[in-house]
Design an enzyme around this catalytic site. Sequence first.
Site, mmCIF file in Angstrom:
data_model
loop_
_atom_site.group_PDB
_atom_site.id
_atom_site.type_symbol
_atom_site.label_atom_id
_atom_site.label_comp_id
_atom_site.label_asym_id
_atom_site.label_seq_id
_atom_site.Cartn_x
_atom_site.Cartn_y
_atom_site.Cartn_z
ATOM 1 N N HIS A 154 0.822 -1.213 0.000
ATOM 2 C CA HIS A 154 0.000 0.000 0.000
ATOM 3 C C HIS A 154 0.852 1.258 0.000
ATOM 4 O O HIS A 154 1.610 1.512 0.936
ATOM 5 C CB HIS A 154 -0.904 0.009 1.235
ATOM 6 C CG HIS A 154 -2.107 0.879 1.095
ATOM 7 N ND1 HIS A 154 -3.287 0.432 0.540
ATOM 8 C CD2 HIS A 154 -2.328 2.181 1.400
ATOM 9 C CE1 HIS A 154 -4.185 1.414 0.538
ATOM 10 N NE2 HIS A 154 -3.620 2.485 1.056
ATOM 11 N N ASP A 183 0.231 5.482 -1.237
ATOM 12 C CA ASP A 183 -0.791 6.434 -1.696
ATOM 13 C C ASP A 183 -0.264 7.510 -2.642
ATOM 14 O O ASP A 183 -0.902 8.558 -2.785
ATOM 15 C CB ASP A 183 -1.442 7.108 -0.476
ATOM 16 C CG ASP A 183 -2.585 6.284 0.087
ATOM 17 O OD1 ASP A 183 -3.498 5.955 -0.685
ATOM 18 O OD2 ASP A 183 -2.559 5.949 1.284
ATOM 19 N N GLU A 198 -8.920 1.540 -3.164
ATOM 20 C CA GLU A 198 -9.174 1.671 -1.732
ATOM 21 C C GLU A 198 -10.554 2.269 -1.486
ATOM 22 O O GLU A 198 -10.714 3.477 -1.423
ATOM 23 C CB GLU A 198 -8.094 2.511 -1.046
ATOM 24 C CG GLU A 198 -8.268 2.511 0.469
ATOM 25 C CD GLU A 198 -7.086 3.088 1.217
ATOM 26 O OE1 GLU A 198 -6.263 3.751 0.588
ATOM 27 O OE2 GLU A 198 -7.005 2.856 2.438
ATOM 28 N N HIS A 202 -13.657 2.148 2.790
ATOM 29 C CA HIS A 202 -12.661 3.005 3.447
ATOM 30 C C HIS A 202 -13.253 3.293 4.822
ATOM 31 O O HIS A 202 -13.681 2.339 5.486
ATOM 32 C CB HIS A 202 -12.344 4.259 2.607
ATOM 33 C CG HIS A 202 -11.184 5.012 3.175
ATOM 34 N ND1 HIS A 202 -11.300 6.265 3.715
ATOM 35 C CD2 HIS A 202 -9.888 4.656 3.315
ATOM 36 C CE1 HIS A 202 -10.109 6.658 4.179
ATOM 37 N NE2 HIS A 202 -9.233 5.702 3.948
ATOM 38 N N HIS A 233 -9.567 -1.700 6.850
ATOM 39 C CA HIS A 233 -10.636 -0.685 6.950
ATOM 40 C C HIS A 233 -12.022 -1.248 7.242
ATOM 41 O O HIS A 233 -12.932 -0.466 7.531
ATOM 42 C CB HIS A 233 -10.750 0.181 5.681
ATOM 43 C CG HIS A 233 -9.705 1.254 5.586
ATOM 44 N ND1 HIS A 233 -9.752 2.403 6.350
ATOM 45 C CD2 HIS A 233 -8.588 1.348 4.829
ATOM 46 C CE1 HIS A 233 -8.698 3.159 6.051
ATOM 47 N NE2 HIS A 233 -7.977 2.542 5.142
ATOM 48 N N HIS A 251 -2.945 -2.988 4.496
ATOM 49 C CA HIS A 251 -2.220 -2.091 5.424
ATOM 50 C C HIS A 251 -2.938 -2.047 6.773
ATOM 51 O O HIS A 251 -3.721 -1.157 7.047
ATOM 52 C CB HIS A 251 -2.022 -0.692 4.826
ATOM 53 C CG HIS A 251 -3.294 0.038 4.439
ATOM 54 N ND1 HIS A 251 -4.253 -0.506 3.628
ATOM 55 C CD2 HIS A 251 -3.741 1.283 4.753
ATOM 56 C CE1 HIS A 251 -5.240 0.370 3.474
ATOM 57 N NE2 HIS A 251 -4.960 1.452 4.146
ATOM 58 N N ASP A 254 1.864 1.994 3.694
ATOM 59 C CA ASP A 254 1.016 3.199 3.679
ATOM 60 C C ASP A 254 1.839 4.480 3.530
ATOM 61 O O ASP A 254 1.382 5.566 3.881
ATOM 62 C CB ASP A 254 0.098 3.298 4.902
ATOM 63 C CG ASP A 254 -1.207 4.060 4.581
ATOM 64 O OD1 ASP A 254 -1.437 4.411 3.403
ATOM 65 O OD2 ASP A 254 -1.992 4.314 5.510
HETATM 66 ZN ZN ZN Z 1 -6.116 3.256 4.133
#
Ligand code: ZN
Length: 426
Positions: free
Chosen positions: A48, A50, A153, A180, A221, A242, A349
Amino acid sequence: MSGPRLGFVLPLFLLSLTMPAPAAAQTPDAALAHARALLRSTPLIDGHNDLPWEIRRAEGHPRDVAAYDLRTRAPKHTDLERLKQGQVAAQFWSLYIDGEMKDSGYARVQLEQFDIARRMIARYPDRLALALTAADIERERRRGRLASLLGMEGGHAIENSLGALRSYYALGARYMTLTHNVTLDWADAALDSARHGGLTEFGREVVREMNRLGMLVDLSHVSPAVMSNALDVSEAPVIFSHSAARALVDHGRNVPDSILARLTGNGGLVMVTFVPQFVSNEFKAWQETADAARKKLGSTISDSAEQRRRMEDWEALHPAPSATLEQVADHIEHVRKVAGVDHVGIGSDFDGIDHVPVGLEDVSRFPDLFAELIRRGWTDADLKKLAGQNLLRVLRQAEATAARLQREREPSTKTIEQLDQGKTTS
Ligand SMILES: [Zn+2]
Protein backbone atom coordinates in the site's frame (compact mmCIF):
# COMPACT_ATOMS: atom_id res chain seq x y z
CA MET A 1 16.40 -21.96 13.19
CA SER A 2 16.08 -19.32 15.84
CA GLY A 3 19.59 -17.89 16.09
CA PRO A 4 20.92 -15.04 13.99
CA ARG A 5 22.55 -15.88 10.67
CA LEU A 6 25.54 -14.27 9.08
CA GLY A 7 26.71 -17.14 6.92
CA PHE A 8 27.37 -15.26 3.70
CA VAL A 9 28.96 -12.21 5.34
CA LEU A 10 31.76 -14.31 6.81
CA PRO A 11 32.19 -18.05 6.76
CA LEU A 12 30.92 -19.28 10.11
CA PHE A 13 34.25 -20.75 11.23
CA LEU A 14 35.95 -17.37 10.67
CA LEU A 15 33.20 -15.68 12.56
CA SER A 16 33.74 -17.93 15.54
CA LEU A 17 37.41 -16.96 15.54
CA THR A 18 36.80 -13.23 15.36
CA MET A 19 33.63 -12.82 17.39
CA PRO A 20 32.90 -13.92 20.95
CA ALA A 21 29.32 -14.91 20.05
CA PRO A 22 27.12 -14.73 16.97
CA ALA A 23 24.78 -12.27 18.66
CA ALA A 24 27.60 -9.82 19.13
CA ALA A 25 28.35 -10.05 15.42
CA GLN A 26 24.93 -8.66 14.59
CA THR A 27 26.08 -5.09 14.51
CA PRO A 28 23.67 -2.77 12.74
CA ASP A 29 25.93 -2.74 9.65
CA ALA A 30 26.26 -6.52 9.44
CA ALA A 31 22.51 -7.07 9.78
CA LEU A 32 21.83 -4.35 7.19
CA ALA A 33 24.33 -5.89 4.76
CA HIS A 34 22.58 -9.23 5.29
CA ALA A 35 19.16 -7.61 4.67
CA ARG A 36 20.39 -5.93 1.48
CA ALA A 37 21.80 -9.19 0.13
CA LEU A 38 18.55 -10.99 1.00
CA LEU A 39 16.45 -8.38 -0.85
CA ARG A 40 18.67 -8.81 -3.91
CA SER A 41 17.77 -12.50 -3.93
CA THR A 42 14.01 -12.23 -3.37
CA PRO A 43 11.34 -9.68 -4.38
CA LEU A 44 10.16 -7.10 -1.86
CA ILE A 45 6.47 -6.33 -2.44
CA ASP A 46 4.77 -3.48 -0.59
CA GLY A 47 0.98 -3.65 -0.26
CA HIS A 48 0.00 0.00 0.00
CA ASN A 49 1.39 3.35 -1.15
CA ASP A 50 -0.79 6.43 -1.70
CA LEU A 51 1.41 8.27 -4.22
CA PRO A 52 -1.41 8.61 -6.82
CA TRP A 53 -3.47 10.61 -4.31
CA GLU A 54 -0.44 12.82 -3.53
CA ILE A 55 -0.12 13.53 -7.27
CA ARG A 56 -3.84 14.28 -7.46
CA ARG A 57 -3.67 16.96 -4.79
CA ALA A 58 -0.14 18.28 -5.44
CA GLU A 59 -0.04 21.98 -4.66
CA GLY A 60 0.22 24.15 -7.78
CA HIS A 61 0.00 21.25 -10.23
CA PRO A 62 -2.75 18.81 -9.27
CA ARG A 63 -3.03 15.58 -11.33
CA ASP A 64 0.09 16.52 -13.33
CA VAL A 65 2.42 13.50 -13.44
CA ALA A 66 5.04 15.48 -15.39
CA ALA A 67 5.24 18.23 -12.78
CA TYR A 68 5.34 15.65 -9.95
CA ASP A 69 8.73 14.48 -11.19
CA LEU A 70 9.70 11.14 -9.64
CA ARG A 71 13.27 11.46 -11.00
CA THR A 72 13.85 14.29 -8.53
CA ARG A 73 13.34 14.16 -4.78
CA ALA A 74 9.59 14.13 -4.19
CA PRO A 75 8.06 16.19 -1.35
CA LYS A 76 6.73 13.14 0.51
CA HIS A 77 7.98 9.57 0.98
CA THR A 78 8.26 8.14 -2.53
CA ASP A 79 10.40 8.75 -5.63
CA LEU A 80 12.44 6.59 -8.00
CA GLU A 81 15.80 7.00 -6.27
CA ARG A 82 14.44 6.13 -2.83
CA LEU A 83 12.45 3.16 -4.20
CA LYS A 84 15.76 1.88 -5.57
CA GLN A 85 17.54 2.40 -2.25
CA GLY A 86 14.64 0.62 -0.55
CA GLN A 87 15.06 -2.34 -2.95
CA VAL A 88 11.33 -2.36 -3.70
CA ALA A 89 10.57 -4.89 -6.47
CA ALA A 90 6.81 -4.48 -6.64
CA GLN A 91 4.40 -1.88 -5.34
CA PHE A 92 0.64 -1.87 -5.02
CA TRP A 93 -0.19 1.77 -5.83
CA SER A 94 -3.31 2.61 -3.86
CA LEU A 95 -6.14 4.12 -5.90
CA TYR A 96 -7.66 5.65 -2.80
CA ILE A 97 -10.74 7.80 -3.20
CA ASP A 98 -12.32 9.89 -0.50
CA GLY A 99 -15.47 8.30 0.95
CA GLU A 100 -16.74 11.55 2.41
CA MET A 101 -16.98 13.65 -0.78
CA LYS A 102 -20.51 14.56 -1.72
CA ASP A 103 -20.05 16.82 -4.73
CA SER A 104 -18.89 14.42 -7.45
CA GLY A 105 -19.50 10.80 -8.35
CA TYR A 106 -17.21 8.24 -6.77
CA ALA A 107 -16.76 6.50 -10.10
CA ARG A 108 -15.49 9.67 -11.77
CA VAL A 109 -12.83 10.23 -9.12
CA GLN A 110 -11.93 6.52 -9.19
CA LEU A 111 -11.46 6.61 -12.97
CA GLU A 112 -9.30 9.73 -12.61
CA GLN A 113 -7.10 7.87 -10.12
CA PHE A 114 -6.65 4.99 -12.57
CA ASP A 115 -5.67 7.59 -15.13
CA ILE A 116 -3.14 9.28 -12.83
CA ALA A 117 -1.55 5.98 -11.78
CA ARG A 118 -1.37 4.64 -15.33
CA ARG A 119 0.07 7.90 -16.69
CA MET A 120 2.62 7.85 -13.86
CA ILE A 121 3.67 4.28 -14.68
CA ALA A 122 3.84 5.00 -18.43
CA ARG A 123 6.01 8.07 -17.86
CA TYR A 124 9.02 6.01 -16.60
CA PRO A 125 9.15 2.99 -18.95
CA ASP A 126 12.78 2.32 -17.98
CA ARG A 127 11.88 2.09 -14.27
CA LEU A 128 8.19 1.18 -13.86
CA ALA A 129 5.91 -1.34 -15.56
CA LEU A 130 2.24 -2.14 -15.05
CA ALA A 131 1.89 -5.62 -13.51
CA LEU A 132 -1.35 -7.60 -13.53
CA THR A 133 -0.23 -11.07 -12.44
CA ALA A 134 2.30 -12.85 -10.23
CA ALA A 135 4.18 -13.79 -13.41
CA ASP A 136 4.36 -10.09 -14.38
CA ILE A 137 6.00 -9.29 -11.03
CA GLU A 138 8.68 -11.91 -11.57
CA ARG A 139 9.27 -10.93 -15.20
CA GLU A 140 9.67 -7.24 -14.37
CA ARG A 141 12.00 -8.07 -11.52
CA ARG A 142 14.26 -9.91 -13.98
CA ARG A 143 14.12 -6.84 -16.25
CA GLY A 144 15.00 -4.57 -13.35
CA ARG A 145 11.77 -2.57 -13.43
CA LEU A 146 9.49 -1.94 -10.48
CA ALA A 147 6.34 -4.01 -11.00
CA SER A 148 3.44 -1.61 -10.48
CA LEU A 149 0.16 -3.11 -9.34
CA LEU A 150 -3.07 -1.20 -8.81
CA GLY A 151 -5.26 -1.59 -5.72
CA MET A 152 -8.52 0.28 -5.19
CA GLU A 153 -9.17 1.67 -1.73
CA GLY A 154 -12.87 1.83 -1.03
CA GLY A 155 -15.79 -0.20 -2.38
CA HIS A 156 -17.89 2.97 -2.69
CA ALA A 157 -16.09 3.32 -6.07
CA ILE A 158 -18.28 0.59 -7.61
CA GLU A 159 -21.45 2.58 -6.77
CA ASN A 160 -23.27 -0.70 -6.00
CA SER A 161 -22.56 -2.07 -9.49
CA LEU A 162 -20.88 -5.39 -10.34
CA GLY A 163 -20.47 -4.12 -13.91
CA ALA A 164 -18.41 -1.22 -12.59
CA LEU A 165 -16.37 -3.71 -10.51
CA ARG A 166 -15.57 -5.75 -13.64
CA SER A 167 -14.63 -2.60 -15.57
CA TYR A 168 -12.18 -1.64 -12.83
CA TYR A 169 -10.63 -5.11 -13.07
CA ALA A 170 -10.24 -4.54 -16.83
CA LEU A 171 -8.41 -1.27 -16.04
CA GLY A 172 -5.93 -3.21 -13.93
CA ALA A 173 -7.27 -3.27 -10.35
CA ARG A 174 -5.94 -6.35 -8.56
CA TYR A 175 -7.31 -5.66 -5.10
CA MET A 176 -10.18 -3.67 -3.68
CA THR A 177 -10.40 -2.61 -0.06
CA LEU A 178 -14.08 -3.31 0.57
CA THR A 179 -14.64 -0.05 2.48
CA HIS A 180 -12.66 3.01 3.45
CA ASN A 181 -13.77 4.81 6.62
CA VAL A 182 -17.43 5.20 5.66
CA THR A 183 -20.01 2.40 5.96
CA LEU A 184 -21.44 1.48 2.53
CA ASP A 185 -24.85 0.20 1.51
CA TRP A 186 -23.39 -3.32 1.64
CA ALA A 187 -20.50 -3.34 4.13
CA ASP A 188 -19.63 -1.83 7.53
CA ALA A 189 -16.44 0.20 7.92
CA ALA A 190 -14.28 -0.34 11.01
CA LEU A 191 -14.43 3.33 12.00
CA ASP A 192 -18.10 4.00 11.16
CA SER A 193 -21.48 2.69 12.32
CA ALA A 194 -22.12 -1.07 12.03
CA ARG A 195 -25.31 -0.65 10.04
CA HIS A 196 -25.47 -4.16 8.60
CA GLY A 197 -23.68 -6.29 11.18
CA GLY A 198 -21.17 -7.29 8.47
CA LEU A 199 -21.68 -7.86 4.74
CA THR A 200 -25.17 -7.74 3.22
CA GLU A 201 -26.14 -10.38 0.67
CA PHE A 202 -25.02 -7.99 -2.09
CA GLY A 203 -21.73 -7.52 -0.21
CA ARG A 204 -21.24 -11.28 -0.30
CA GLU A 205 -21.96 -11.23 -4.04
CA VAL A 206 -19.25 -8.55 -4.44
CA VAL A 207 -16.77 -10.92 -2.75
CA ARG A 208 -17.88 -13.84 -4.95
CA GLU A 209 -17.51 -11.73 -8.10
CA MET A 210 -14.05 -10.53 -6.99
CA ASN A 211 -13.08 -14.21 -6.57
CA ARG A 212 -14.38 -14.95 -10.07
CA LEU A 213 -12.40 -12.03 -11.52
CA GLY A 214 -9.18 -12.72 -9.62
CA MET A 215 -9.25 -9.42 -7.71
CA LEU A 216 -7.95 -9.79 -4.15
CA VAL A 217 -10.42 -9.00 -1.36
CA ASP A 218 -8.70 -6.43 0.89
CA LEU A 219 -10.06 -6.35 4.46
CA SER A 220 -8.13 -3.36 5.80
CA HIS A 221 -10.64 -0.68 6.95
CA VAL A 222 -13.62 -3.06 7.40
CA SER A 223 -15.33 -4.07 10.66
CA PRO A 224 -14.42 -7.40 12.28
CA ALA A 225 -17.88 -8.73 11.27
CA VAL A 226 -17.12 -7.95 7.60
CA MET A 227 -13.70 -9.62 7.98
CA SER A 228 -15.44 -12.69 9.33
CA ASN A 229 -18.20 -12.74 6.68
CA ALA A 230 -15.66 -12.26 3.87
CA LEU A 231 -13.60 -15.17 5.22
CA ASP A 232 -16.79 -17.30 5.22
CA VAL A 233 -17.56 -16.46 1.58
CA SER A 234 -14.19 -16.05 -0.12
CA GLU A 235 -12.85 -19.02 -2.06
CA ALA A 236 -9.51 -17.24 -2.58
CA PRO A 237 -7.02 -15.94 0.00
CA VAL A 238 -7.84 -12.45 1.32
CA ILE A 239 -5.35 -9.73 2.20
CA PHE A 240 -5.13 -6.85 4.63
CA SER A 241 -3.13 -4.40 2.51
CA HIS A 242 -2.22 -2.09 5.42
CA SER A 243 -3.20 -3.10 8.96
CA ALA A 244 -1.48 -4.11 12.21
CA ALA A 245 -2.24 -6.36 15.20
CA ARG A 246 -5.13 -5.41 17.49
CA ALA A 247 -3.70 -7.41 20.39
CA LEU A 248 -0.81 -4.93 20.55
CA VAL A 249 -2.68 -1.71 19.75
CA ASP A 250 -6.45 -1.77 20.26
CA HIS A 251 -7.33 0.34 17.22
CA GLY A 252 -10.37 -0.40 15.05
CA ARG A 253 -8.17 -0.52 11.95
CA ASN A 254 -6.14 -3.42 13.33
CA VAL A 255 -6.79 -7.15 13.00
CA PRO A 256 -8.06 -9.13 16.04
CA ASP A 257 -6.33 -12.39 16.96
CA SER A 258 -9.53 -14.35 16.22
CA ILE A 259 -9.31 -13.21 12.58
CA LEU A 260 -5.53 -13.75 12.41
CA ALA A 261 -6.12 -17.35 13.49
CA ARG A 262 -8.49 -17.89 10.55
CA LEU A 263 -5.90 -16.85 7.96
CA THR A 264 -4.24 -20.25 8.17
CA GLY A 265 -7.34 -21.89 6.72
CA ASN A 266 -7.93 -19.13 4.16
CA GLY A 267 -4.32 -18.77 3.01
CA GLY A 268 -4.44 -14.97 3.20
CA LEU A 269 -2.10 -12.47 4.80
CA VAL A 270 -1.81 -9.31 6.84
CA MET A 271 0.56 -6.82 5.23
CA VAL A 272 1.73 -5.01 8.33
CA THR A 273 1.52 -1.24 8.08
CA PHE A 274 3.74 1.56 9.41
CA VAL A 275 0.88 3.92 10.36
CA PRO A 276 2.01 5.36 13.74
CA GLN A 277 -1.40 5.30 15.46
CA PHE A 278 -1.88 1.62 14.51
CA VAL A 279 1.52 0.44 15.76
CA SER A 280 2.08 2.62 18.86
CA ASN A 281 -0.25 3.00 21.85
CA GLU A 282 1.40 6.31 22.78
CA PHE A 283 0.84 7.66 19.30
CA LYS A 284 -2.75 6.40 19.25
CA ALA A 285 -3.48 8.31 22.48
CA TRP A 286 -1.87 11.45 21.05
CA GLN A 287 -3.86 11.08 17.81
CA GLU A 288 -7.12 10.88 19.75
CA THR A 289 -6.29 14.11 21.58
CA ALA A 290 -5.30 15.77 18.31
CA ASP A 291 -8.52 14.64 16.64
CA ALA A 292 -10.56 16.07 19.53
CA ALA A 293 -8.69 19.38 19.29
CA ARG A 294 -9.31 19.49 15.52
CA LYS A 295 -13.00 18.78 16.02
CA LYS A 296 -13.28 21.54 18.62
CA LEU A 297 -11.53 24.00 16.28
CA GLY A 298 -13.84 22.97 13.44
CA SER A 299 -16.90 23.83 15.52
CA THR A 300 -15.67 27.35 16.31
CA ILE A 301 -13.62 28.38 13.23
CA SER A 302 -15.04 27.99 9.75
CA ASP A 303 -12.03 29.15 7.70
CA SER A 304 -10.04 26.02 6.78
CA ALA A 305 -6.72 27.91 6.39
CA GLU A 306 -7.16 29.35 9.87
CA GLN A 307 -8.07 25.89 11.20
CA ARG A 308 -4.86 24.52 9.73
CA ARG A 309 -2.76 27.31 11.24
CA ARG A 310 -4.34 26.82 14.66
CA MET A 311 -3.74 23.05 14.46
CA GLU A 312 -0.07 23.73 13.69
CA ASP A 313 0.05 25.87 16.83
CA TRP A 314 -1.61 23.03 18.75
CA GLU A 315 0.93 20.52 17.47
CA ALA A 316 3.80 22.82 18.41
CA LEU A 317 2.47 22.83 21.99
CA HIS A 318 1.63 19.10 21.96
CA PRO A 319 4.39 17.38 19.97
CA ALA A 320 3.58 13.91 18.68
CA PRO A 321 5.35 11.00 20.37
CA SER A 322 7.48 8.79 18.13
CA ALA A 323 6.37 5.44 16.81
CA THR A 324 9.35 3.25 15.98
CA LEU A 325 10.62 0.67 13.52
CA GLU A 326 10.92 -1.74 16.46
CA GLN A 327 7.17 -1.42 17.13
CA VAL A 328 6.45 -2.29 13.48
CA ALA A 329 8.70 -5.34 13.92
CA ASP A 330 6.69 -6.28 17.05
CA HIS A 331 3.46 -6.29 15.00
CA ILE A 332 5.08 -8.41 12.28
CA GLU A 333 6.22 -10.89 14.93
CA HIS A 334 2.75 -10.98 16.52
CA VAL A 335 1.09 -11.78 13.17
CA ARG A 336 3.70 -14.48 12.60
CA LYS A 337 3.03 -15.91 16.05
CA VAL A 338 -0.76 -16.06 15.75
CA ALA A 339 -1.38 -16.53 11.99
CA GLY A 340 1.90 -18.16 11.00
CA VAL A 341 4.85 -17.07 8.88
CA ASP A 342 2.96 -17.87 5.67
CA HIS A 343 0.42 -15.15 6.48
CA VAL A 344 2.44 -11.97 6.98
CA GLY A 345 3.66 -9.29 4.59
CA ILE A 346 4.41 -5.56 4.45
CA GLY A 347 1.99 -2.72 3.58
CA SER A 348 3.67 0.54 4.49
CA ASP A 349 1.02 3.20 3.68
CA PHE A 350 3.81 5.62 2.69
CA ASP A 351 2.47 8.83 1.15
CA GLY A 352 -0.82 8.15 2.94
CA ILE A 353 0.47 9.22 6.38
CA ASP A 354 1.68 12.52 7.82
CA HIS A 355 3.82 11.01 10.58
CA VAL A 356 6.25 8.12 10.10
CA PRO A 357 7.96 5.78 12.58
CA VAL A 358 11.54 6.56 13.55
CA GLY A 359 13.68 4.35 11.33
CA LEU A 360 11.02 4.01 8.63
CA GLU A 361 10.96 7.53 7.30
CA ASP A 362 10.40 6.77 3.62
CA VAL A 363 10.52 4.03 0.97
CA SER A 364 14.32 3.86 1.16
CA ARG A 365 14.16 2.35 4.65
CA PHE A 366 12.63 -1.11 4.04
CA PRO A 367 16.02 -2.89 4.38
CA ASP A 368 16.36 -1.47 7.92
CA LEU A 369 13.18 -3.32 8.94
CA PHE A 370 14.61 -6.57 7.61
CA ALA A 371 17.86 -5.86 9.46
CA GLU A 372 15.90 -5.54 12.71
CA LEU A 373 14.19 -8.91 12.11
CA ILE A 374 17.59 -10.48 11.30
CA ARG A 375 18.85 -9.23 14.67
CA ARG A 376 15.77 -10.86 16.23
CA GLY A 377 16.77 -14.21 14.74
CA TRP A 378 14.52 -14.50 11.67
CA THR A 379 15.74 -17.05 9.14
CA ASP A 380 16.29 -16.16 5.49
CA ALA A 381 13.44 -18.51 4.53
CA ASP A 382 10.98 -16.64 6.79
CA LEU A 383 12.23 -13.22 5.68
CA LYS A 384 11.68 -14.15 2.03
CA LYS A 385 8.09 -15.12 2.78
CA LEU A 386 7.53 -11.81 4.54
CA ALA A 387 9.19 -9.81 1.76
CA GLY A 388 7.10 -11.07 -1.12
CA GLN A 389 6.83 -14.83 -1.47
CA ASN A 390 3.62 -14.94 0.55
CA LEU A 391 1.99 -12.29 -1.64
CA LEU A 392 3.13 -14.05 -4.82
CA ARG A 393 1.55 -17.27 -3.55
CA VAL A 394 -1.69 -15.45 -2.67
CA LEU A 395 -1.84 -13.87 -6.14
CA ARG A 396 -1.25 -17.24 -7.82
CA GLN A 397 -3.96 -18.88 -5.71
CA ALA A 398 -6.38 -16.06 -6.57
CA GLU A 399 -5.52 -16.45 -10.27
CA ALA A 400 -6.13 -20.20 -10.13
CA THR A 401 -9.41 -19.72 -8.25
CA ALA A 402 -10.55 -17.18 -10.86
CA ALA A 403 -9.71 -19.55 -13.72
CA ARG A 404 -11.78 -22.30 -12.07
CA LEU A 405 -14.74 -20.05 -11.24
CA GLN A 406 -14.79 -18.61 -14.76
CA ARG A 407 -15.23 -22.15 -16.06
CA GLU A 408 -18.03 -22.75 -13.55
CA ARG A 409 -20.15 -19.62 -13.81
CA GLU A 410 -20.97 -16.51 -15.82
CA PRO A 411 -20.41 -12.93 -14.58
CA SER A 412 -22.99 -12.04 -11.93
CA THR A 413 -25.79 -9.72 -13.07
CA LYS A 414 -27.30 -9.47 -9.58
CA THR A 415 -28.20 -6.02 -8.25
CA ILE A 416 -28.29 -4.62 -4.75
CA GLU A 417 -32.05 -4.05 -5.18
CA GLN A 418 -32.57 -7.76 -5.91
CA LEU A 419 -30.39 -9.03 -3.09
CA ASP A 420 -30.85 -6.54 -0.28
CA GLN A 421 -34.40 -5.27 -0.85
CA GLY A 422 -35.98 -4.35 2.43
CA LYS A 423 -32.92 -5.48 4.37
CA THR A 424 -30.90 -2.26 4.43
CA THR A 425 -31.74 1.10 5.91
CA SER A 426 -30.19 3.27 3.19
ZN1 ZN B 1 -6.12 3.26 4.13
